[in-house]
Design a protein around this motif. Structure first.
Motif, PDB file in Angstrom:
ATOM      1  N   VAL A  34      32.296  79.893   3.461  1.00 16.10           N
ATOM      2  CA  VAL A  34      33.002  80.988   2.783  1.00 16.10           C
ATOM      3  C   VAL A  34      34.441  81.086   3.286  1.00 16.10           C
ATOM      4  O   VAL A  34      35.389  81.212   2.497  1.00 16.10           O
ATOM      5  N   ARG A  35      34.615  81.025   4.597  1.00 17.21           N
ATOM      6  CA  ARG A  35      35.967  81.116   5.153  1.00 17.21           C
ATOM      7  C   ARG A  35      36.840  79.948   4.705  1.00 17.21           C
ATOM      8  O   ARG A  35      38.014  80.125   4.348  1.00 17.21           O
ATOM      9  N   GLN A  36      36.281  78.738   4.719  1.00 16.13           N
ATOM     10  CA  GLN A  36      37.066  77.567   4.326  1.00 16.13           C
ATOM     11  C   GLN A  36      37.420  77.604   2.844  1.00 16.13           C
ATOM     12  O   GLN A  36      38.558  77.309   2.454  1.00 16.13           O
ATOM     13  N   LEU A  37      36.454  77.987   2.009  1.00 13.63           N
ATOM     14  CA  LEU A  37      36.724  78.085   0.573  1.00 13.63           C
ATOM     15  C   LEU A  37      37.754  79.184   0.285  1.00 13.63           C
ATOM     16  O   LEU A  37      38.608  79.027  -0.597  1.00 13.63           O
ATOM     17  N   ALA A  38      37.671  80.273   1.030  1.00 11.51           N
ATOM     18  CA  ALA A  38      38.638  81.353   0.850  1.00 11.51           C
ATOM     19  C   ALA A  38      40.050  80.860   1.132  1.00 11.51           C
ATOM     20  O   ALA A  38      41.005  81.171   0.402  1.00 11.51           O
ATOM     21  N   LEU A  39      40.187  80.080   2.191  1.00  9.71           N
ATOM     22  CA  LEU A  39      41.489  79.512   2.545  1.00  9.71           C
ATOM     23  C   LEU A  39      42.013  78.607   1.440  1.00  9.71           C
ATOM     24  O   LEU A  39      43.180  78.711   1.025  1.00  9.71           O
ATOM     25  N   GLU A  40      41.156  77.720   0.956  1.00 12.54           N
ATOM     26  CA  GLU A  40      41.608  76.711   0.004  1.00 12.54           C
ATOM     27  C   GLU A  40      41.801  77.258  -1.406  1.00 12.54           C
ATOM     28  O   GLU A  40      42.597  76.722  -2.183  1.00 12.54           O
TER      29      GLU A  40
ATOM     30  N   SER B 209      42.946  88.980  -5.170  1.00  9.49           N
ATOM     31  CA  SER B 209      42.181  88.095  -4.295  1.00  9.49           C
ATOM     32  C   SER B 209      42.471  88.415  -2.826  1.00  9.49           C
ATOM     33  O   SER B 209      42.257  87.584  -1.952  1.00  9.49           O
ATOM     34  N   TRP B 210      42.931  89.642  -2.560  1.00  5.95           N
ATOM     35  CA  TRP B 210      43.366  90.002  -1.210  1.00  5.95           C
ATOM     36  C   TRP B 210      42.183  90.311  -0.289  1.00  5.95           C
ATOM     37  O   TRP B 210      42.320  90.260   0.938  1.00  5.95           O
ATOM     38  N   ILE B 211      41.046  90.657  -0.840  1.00  3.06           N
ATOM     39  CA  ILE B 211      39.826  90.793  -0.033  1.00  3.06           C
ATOM     40  C   ILE B 211      39.106  89.460  -0.122  1.00  3.06           C
ATOM     41  O   ILE B 211      38.432  89.156  -1.110  1.00  3.06           O
ATOM     42  N   THR B 212      39.267  88.630   0.876  1.00  3.08           N
ATOM     43  CA  THR B 212      38.692  87.284   0.827  1.00  3.08           C
ATOM     44  C   THR B 212      38.420  86.767   2.231  1.00  3.08           C
ATOM     45  O   THR B 212      39.057  87.186   3.208  1.00  3.08           O
ATOM     46  N   GLY B 213      37.437  85.886   2.332  1.00  2.99           N
ATOM     47  CA  GLY B 213      37.099  85.267   3.604  1.00  2.99           C
ATOM     48  C   GLY B 213      36.321  86.155   4.552  1.00  2.99           C
ATOM     49  O   GLY B 213      36.247  85.872   5.743  1.00  2.99           O
ATOM     50  N   ASN B 214      35.709  87.206   4.019  1.00  2.00           N
ATOM     51  CA  ASN B 214      35.038  88.202   4.858  1.00  2.00           C
ATOM     52  C   ASN B 214      33.516  88.114   4.761  1.00  2.00           C
ATOM     53  O   ASN B 214      32.967  87.593   3.789  1.00  2.00           O
ATOM     54  N   VAL B 215      32.866  88.679   5.768  1.00  2.00           N
ATOM     55  CA  VAL B 215      31.443  89.004   5.694  1.00  2.00           C
ATOM     56  C   VAL B 215      31.386  90.514   5.497  1.00  2.00           C
ATOM     57  O   VAL B 215      31.722  91.288   6.396  1.00  2.00           O
ATOM     58  N   ILE B 216      31.007  90.955   4.311  1.00  2.00           N
ATOM     59  CA  ILE B 216      31.036  92.359   3.941  1.00  2.00           C
ATOM     60  C   ILE B 216      29.628  92.931   4.039  1.00  2.00           C
ATOM     61  O   ILE B 216      28.715  92.475   3.361  1.00  2.00           O
ATOM     62  N   GLY B 217      29.469  93.941   4.877  1.00  2.00           N
ATOM     63  CA  GLY B 217      28.159  94.568   5.025  1.00  2.00           C
ATOM     64  C   GLY B 217      27.818  95.437   3.828  1.00  2.00           C
ATOM     65  O   GLY B 217      28.634  96.241   3.377  1.00  2.00           O
TER      66      GLY B 217
ATOM     67  N   GLY C 284      44.254  82.219  -6.465  1.00  3.15           N
ATOM     68  CA  GLY C 284      43.911  83.605  -6.778  1.00  3.15           C
ATOM     69  C   GLY C 284      42.427  83.856  -6.895  1.00  3.15           C
ATOM     70  O   GLY C 284      42.000  84.812  -7.558  1.00  3.15           O
ATOM     71  N   VAL C 285      41.608  83.020  -6.242  1.00  6.81           N
ATOM     72  CA  VAL C 285      40.152  83.176  -6.264  1.00  6.81           C
ATOM     73  C   VAL C 285      39.699  83.705  -4.911  1.00  6.81           C
ATOM     74  O   VAL C 285      40.051  83.153  -3.866  1.00  6.81           O
ATOM     75  N   ALA C 286      38.929  84.785  -4.914  1.00  5.66           N
ATOM     76  CA  ALA C 286      38.424  85.394  -3.683  1.00  5.66           C
ATOM     77  C   ALA C 286      37.019  84.897  -3.386  1.00  5.66           C
ATOM     78  O   ALA C 286      36.197  84.729  -4.303  1.00  5.66           O
ATOM     79  N   VAL C 287      36.731  84.663  -2.115  1.00  4.20           N
ATOM     80  CA  VAL C 287      35.414  84.181  -1.681  1.00  4.20           C
ATOM     81  C   VAL C 287      34.959  85.049  -0.508  1.00  4.20           C
ATOM     82  O   VAL C 287      35.660  85.160   0.499  1.00  4.20           O
ATOM     83  N   ASN C 288      33.797  85.661  -0.636  1.00  7.43           N
ATOM     84  CA  ASN C 288      33.266  86.519   0.421  1.00  7.43           C
ATOM     85  C   ASN C 288      31.759  86.343   0.564  1.00  7.43           C
ATOM     86  O   ASN C 288      31.073  85.971  -0.397  1.00  7.43           O
ATOM     87  N   ALA C 289      31.273  86.619   1.754  1.00 11.96           N
ATOM     88  CA  ALA C 289      29.836  86.684   2.001  1.00 11.96           C
ATOM     89  C   ALA C 289      29.422  88.145   2.006  1.00 11.96           C
ATOM     90  O   ALA C 289      30.141  89.004   2.537  1.00 11.96           O
ATOM     91  N   LEU C 290      28.268  88.434   1.429  1.00  8.61           N
ATOM     92  CA  LEU C 290      27.706  89.783   1.438  1.00  8.61           C
ATOM     93  C   LEU C 290      26.503  89.795   2.366  1.00  8.61           C
ATOM     94  O   LEU C 290      25.579  88.994   2.202  1.00  8.61           O
TER      95      LEU C 290
END
Length: 264
Positions: A179-185, A247-255, A190-196
């Motif tokens: 998730v973190r690597q995809l968020a970076l790339e 896409s500013w909320i990205t690369g996170n683990v969101i509880g 403009g694509v956001a990637v997060n873990a829930l």
């Protein structure tokens, strides 16, 4: 900027039960068309078919495919199909909710053999690496445009140890790294990637974990809301997070746990 999701498309991997199914229903209520991938025997196929009919009755498109989401052949077949279904529009939301892996000890114990290499590899491939492969193929096909959201379902196994859960824990750690690597790339696109990270939730995958009843009992007691997380809680979070082009909320683990992690 908050935008309407109506008329957009989602791809849900693991759409026939648990959080995937709940998210499909919630997105459909907001006018999102659904492409669902699931891998089931007869009983699961019937449930998925019922869900597909119910979603369509709500006025949106729904196309469920009973295929192995971790298989390259499935991606090769479905990515062009998704392009066709969406008219090239692509998917606004990709939810990776695959919970198929091996539960068992690393070392022989209580009559159980230690986990084999093929079981470890399968667990990591299905529950973690397939996120990367789907994202690669959708992006290459031009089906993840600016404003798209990618979500992967993780668990407290990313940091907690439970008997027999080692391979799945490893998969969750790998998934969060992906998730973190995809968020970076994907940030320049403009694509956001997060873990829930959901709290303990009654799903078929939970029921397969040894001692799940005790786990659920403790989680409900310590949760500030005095109940377990429900699949619908996760579905609502997906809708909430997806209603913006940012896409500013990205690369996170969101509880998404009602505060369970505060007291567990």
């Amino acid at each position: 900027m908050i935008t309407s999701l109506s008329g957009s498309w989602s791809l849900i991997l693991g759409a026939s039960s648990g959080m995937g199914l709940a998210t499909a229903h919630e997105l459909a209520r907001h006018g999102v068309n659904i492409v669902g991938v699931h891998f089931d025997t007869a009983a699961g196929q019937e449930k998925a078919a019922d869900a597909e009919r119910e979603i369509r009755a709500g006025g949106v498109q729904a196309h469920f495919f009973n295929m192995n989401a971790a298989a390259q052949r499935t991606r090769e077949e479905l990515v062009p199909r998704i392009a066709e279904l969406t008219g090239g529009q692509g998917v606004r939301i990709l939810l990776h909710s695959l919970a198929f892996g091996t539960l068992g000890p690393f070392l022989p114990a209580a009559g159980q053999p230690g986990i084999a290499a093929r079981q470890m590899n399968m667990t990591l491939d299905v529950m973690a690496h397939s996120l990367v492969y789907w994202t690669q193929d959708l992006f290459a096909a031009g089906l993840l445009g600016r404003g798209a959201k990618v979500y992967a379902m993780t668990s407290s196994g990313d940091r907690k140890v439970t008997a027999g859960y080692g391979a799945v824990s490893a998969a969750k750690c790998a998934l969060e790294s992906h998730v973190r690597q995809l968020a970076l790339e994907l940030a320049p696109s403009g694509v956001a990637v997060n873990a829930l990270l959901a709290g303990v939730t009654r799903t078929p995958s939970l029921e397969r974990i040894p001692g799940s009843d005790r786990l659920a009992e403790v989680a409900a007691r310590v949760n500030p809301h005095q109940r377990l997380t429900r699949p619908e809680d996760v579905a609502e979070a997906v809708v909430l997070l997806s209603r913006t082009d940012s896409s500013w909320i990205t690369g996170n683990v969101i509880g998404v746990d009602g505060g369970e992690s505060l007291t567990a």
